[in-house]
Write a protein that holds these residues in place. Structure first.
Motif, mmCIF file in Angstrom:
data_model
loop_
_atom_site.group_PDB
_atom_site.id
_atom_site.type_symbol
_atom_site.label_atom_id
_atom_site.label_comp_id
_atom_site.label_asym_id
_atom_site.label_seq_id
_atom_site.Cartn_x
_atom_site.Cartn_y
_atom_site.Cartn_z
ATOM 1 N N GLY A 83 0.842 -1.190 0.000
ATOM 2 C CA GLY A 83 0.000 0.000 0.000
ATOM 3 C C GLY A 83 0.872 1.232 0.000
ATOM 4 N N ARG A 84 0.637 2.150 -0.937
ATOM 5 C CA ARG A 84 1.493 3.329 -1.086
ATOM 6 C C ARG A 84 0.784 4.657 -0.838
ATOM 7 N N ALA A 85 -0.522 4.727 -1.088
ATOM 8 C CA ALA A 85 -1.219 6.008 -1.000
ATOM 9 C C ALA A 85 -2.545 5.828 -0.279
ATOM 10 N N LEU A 86 -2.913 6.823 0.482
ATOM 11 C CA LEU A 86 -4.081 6.747 1.352
ATOM 12 C C LEU A 86 -4.852 8.056 1.281
ATOM 13 N N ILE A 94 -12.246 4.865 3.607
ATOM 14 C CA ILE A 94 -10.803 4.944 3.443
ATOM 15 C C ILE A 94 -10.411 4.240 2.142
ATOM 16 N N LEU A 95 -9.661 4.918 1.293
ATOM 17 C CA LEU A 95 -9.151 4.333 0.057
ATOM 18 C C LEU A 95 -7.650 4.136 0.175
ATOM 19 N N ALA A 96 -7.203 2.919 -0.127
ATOM 20 C CA ALA A 96 -5.788 2.576 -0.090
ATOM 21 C C ALA A 96 -5.384 2.105 -1.479
ATOM 22 N N PHE A 97 -4.273 2.623 -1.978
ATOM 23 C CA PHE A 97 -3.831 2.323 -3.333
ATOM 24 C C PHE A 97 -2.384 1.880 -3.317
ATOM 25 N N GLY A 98 -2.069 0.933 -4.180
ATOM 26 C CA GLY A 98 -0.693 0.478 -4.284
ATOM 27 C C GLY A 98 -0.554 -0.562 -5.365
ATOM 28 N N SER A 99 0.307 -1.535 -5.102
ATOM 29 C CA SER A 99 0.616 -2.557 -6.087
ATOM 30 C C SER A 99 0.463 -3.939 -5.503
#
Length: 162
Positions: A83-86, A94-99
């Motif tokens: 997870g890289r961005a919140l 809550i939105l969590a973004f990554g790879s």
């Protein structure tokens, strides 16, 4: 984490000395945001899974959030998930973004830190544009999701509408 006062000195009311170190397995942290209740959300990875933690404004783990203050999510079996961005939507979700390995991964959680099953059947959406790495995320005024990604040797900004 560390918290500083406006004059640049360490805030000793936070975690007794102004600094907080927290360790769970093989871990890393990449993004933080303060929620509407002054809780501190931290996103990263623990043992190759997305990891979301919530700390109180005084630096303690908020055990009322998710499972004992943390939500560990395995995006894909046998993959390295990070997870890289919140960001927090206007609704408080809550939105969590990554790879997840070579895919982009977007996870939505409720305000309580539980996977939001109204977002998808498991709260997770993955996207493939090539060899991808999710880098950053923000919400447009209309709440559409904007992400910055690395696609191979290129950089791209994408708007995703789950």
């Amino acid at each position: 984490m560390a918290r500083y006062l406006t004059d640049g000195t360490i805030d000793t009311t936070f975690s007794s000395d102004g600094r907080l170190t927290f360790h769970v397995g093989t871990d890393s942290a990449y993004s933080t945001v303060e929620d509407a209740q002054s809780g501190i959300l931290v996103l990263g990875a623990v043992d190759s899974d997305f990891a979301l933690f919530r700390f109180t404004s005084t630096g303690g783990l908020d055990t009322s959030f998710a499972t004992a203050g943390m939500q560990i999510t395995d995006i894909g079996s046998s993959t390295a998930d990070t997870g890289r961005a919140l960001v927090i939507a206007k609704s408080g979700r809550i939105l969590a973004f990554g790879s997840s390995e070579t895919n982009l991964a977007l996870m939505r959680y409720t305000t309580a830190g539980i996977a939001d099953y109204t977002f998808s059947t498991d709260g997770i959406q993955t996207y493939t544009f090539g060899t991808d790495a999710g880098l950053a995320m923000n919400l447009a005024n209309d709440e559409r999701i904007l992400v910055a990604v690395s696609i191979g040797t290129d950089f791209s900004v994408e708007r995703i509408c789950p």
